[in-house]
Motif scaffolding. Structure first.
Motif, mmCIF file in Angstrom:
data_model
loop_
_atom_site.group_PDB
_atom_site.id
_atom_site.type_symbol
_atom_site.label_atom_id
_atom_site.label_comp_id
_atom_site.label_asym_id
_atom_site.label_seq_id
_atom_site.Cartn_x
_atom_site.Cartn_y
_atom_site.Cartn_z
ATOM 1 N N GLY A 61 34.504 37.034 -7.999
ATOM 2 C CA GLY A 61 35.090 35.881 -8.677
ATOM 3 C C GLY A 61 34.700 35.736 -10.132
ATOM 4 O O GLY A 61 35.191 34.827 -10.812
ATOM 5 N N LYS A 62 33.852 36.612 -10.647
ATOM 6 C CA LYS A 62 33.403 36.516 -12.035
ATOM 7 C C LYS A 62 34.147 37.531 -12.909
ATOM 8 O O LYS A 62 34.399 38.654 -12.481
ATOM 9 N N GLU A 63 34.467 37.107 -14.125
ATOM 10 C CA GLU A 63 35.160 37.997 -15.059
ATOM 11 C C GLU A 63 34.224 39.137 -15.467
ATOM 12 O O GLU A 63 33.134 38.902 -15.987
ATOM 13 N N LEU A 64 34.659 40.372 -15.212
ATOM 14 C CA LEU A 64 33.832 41.527 -15.545
ATOM 15 C C LEU A 64 34.305 42.217 -16.821
ATOM 16 O O LEU A 64 33.505 42.813 -17.544
ATOM 17 N N HIS A 65 35.614 42.125 -17.100
ATOM 18 C CA HIS A 65 36.176 42.895 -18.207
ATOM 19 C C HIS A 65 35.707 42.399 -19.576
ATOM 20 O O HIS A 65 35.839 43.101 -20.567
ATOM 21 N N THR A 66 35.136 41.202 -19.627
ATOM 22 C CA THR A 66 34.639 40.684 -20.910
ATOM 23 C C THR A 66 33.210 41.142 -21.204
ATOM 24 O O THR A 66 32.702 40.924 -22.308
ATOM 25 N N LEU A 67 32.564 41.798 -20.223
ATOM 26 C CA LEU A 67 31.173 42.215 -20.384
ATOM 27 C C LEU A 67 31.081 43.667 -20.825
ATOM 28 O O LEU A 67 31.895 44.499 -20.414
ATOM 29 N N PRO A 68 30.078 44.016 -21.617
ATOM 30 C CA PRO A 68 29.848 45.429 -21.945
ATOM 31 C C PRO A 68 29.384 46.189 -20.713
ATOM 32 O O PRO A 68 28.919 45.584 -19.730
#
Length: 345
Positions: A61-68
């Motif tokens: 449920g957490k946005e992963l694509h915004t993380l390095p």
């Protein structure tokens, strides 16, 4: 409960990838496809090594694509394993733990536990050059799992192994993946690896999903020529009226199932019988054709047939000798309707 929900869109000058991917806890999803289909791009996008042009990656449920990449809860096993040659097996496994902020002593303790889990406790102080291919693969897997990822990415994890080692390591890998509570995404060219290791297959061609399902579903009902070749079937498209299918190649073949409308028609090469002269009786599925290739295929000989219906036929070496078959010969091909299956296109 869906752990992974991703829509991967990567646009390049000569290639577009647009793939939706979901997975449940503990599920192993295999990405299959020909060279250049986009499988490795999918994996690199999930790992954060290739940026998305659009779309999203959500893990728990957490946005992963915004993380390095270094902040994603993702473990990766690359095709050539990428072990550090100057570090021991123990320190290779401990490396990811150290990067996660765990102290040296605790990292080495946890790394030793993981090496024991993969059966390599006795090799902890060996460097990669002293390890076999199967041992190196298990060190790489231990390194990826030690950081407790929620998403495990495997890029052709068995490709570097020889034919004798591969079955044993495949069995070990299946055992370890069964104990992994997160999601595993596996890229492979080998249909056997996919069928044995994966709960679900996603077939990608030219950057798009063309088929998905359990291994059994995909094997029974291929929907593209690539998938048909992968699972060893002859595949055609046509229009069904009851048990008769009119193929786009111009022939009419009988099928085991009764259908109406657009269908795929499939049968295995082993179902094809070849004759020098027209066989007695009136078999429903019979046509005259030309041999364009003969090659050994496992324990059989595969004969490739041309117009009017490009077909692969598997026959014995004795049959090839008895019929004196060579390329360019004209033969009769026959397939029993009971071995010819139609399903909706």
């Amino acid at each position: 409960m869906t752990v992974l929900n991703a829509h991967l869109v990567v646009r390049r000058p000569a290639f577009d990838l647009d793939v939706a991917l979901t997975a449940e806890p503990g599920e192993v999803v295999a990405l299959l496809g020909p060279n250049g289909a986009g499988k490795t791009t999918d994996l690199r996008a999930l790992a954060g090594l290739t940026p998305l042009s659009s779309g999203h990656i959500r893990l728990d449920g957490k946005e992963l694509h915004t993380l390095p990449a270094e902040r994603r809860q993702v473990g990766v096993v690359f095709q050539d394993y990428l072990l550090f040659p100057h570090l021991t097996a123990l320190d290779n496994v401990a490396f990811g733990l150290r990067c996660a902020g765990i102290g040296r002593a605790e990292s080495r303790r946890l790394a030793a536990e993981w090496l024991d889990r993969v059966g390599l406790a006795g090799h902890a102080h060996q460097r990669p050059r002293a390890l076999s291919g199967g041992q190196a693969q298990r060190v790489a897997l231990a390194r990826a799992l030690a950081v407790r990822p929620r998403l495990l990415l495997l890029d052709e994890p068995l490709a570097a192994l020889d034919a004798h080692t591969r079955p044993e390591i495949r069995s070990h890998l299946r055992h370890h993946l069964a104990d992994f509570a997160g999601v595993t995404v596996l890229v492979t060219h080998d249909p056997l690896d996919a069928m044995v290791l994966a709960d679900r297959l996603i077939v990608i061609e030219a950057g798009r999903v063309v088929q998905w399902g359990t291994p059994a579903q995909v094997a029974r009902h291929p929907r593209t020529d690539y998938v048909a070749r992968l699972v060893g079937l002859n595949l055609y498209r046509g229009t069904a009226h009851g048990h008769v299918v009119s193929l786009t190649e111009g022939l009419k073949l009988g099928a085991a199932e009764s259908s109406d409308g657009e269908v795929f028609l499939a049968f295995p090469p082993s179902a094809v019988a070849l004759y020098r002269t027209r066989p007695d009786g009136t078999p429903r599925n019979l046509w005259r054709t030309t041999i364009v290739g003969i090659e050994r295929h496992g324990d059989h000989i595969r004969v490739h047939l041309d117009d009017p219906l490009p077909t692969a036929a598997d026959i014995t070496a004795a049959a090839v000798a008895e019929l004196s078959l060579t390329e360019g010969d004209e033969v009769w091909a026959a397939v029993k309707a009971t071995e010819t299956h139609a399903y909706p296109a």
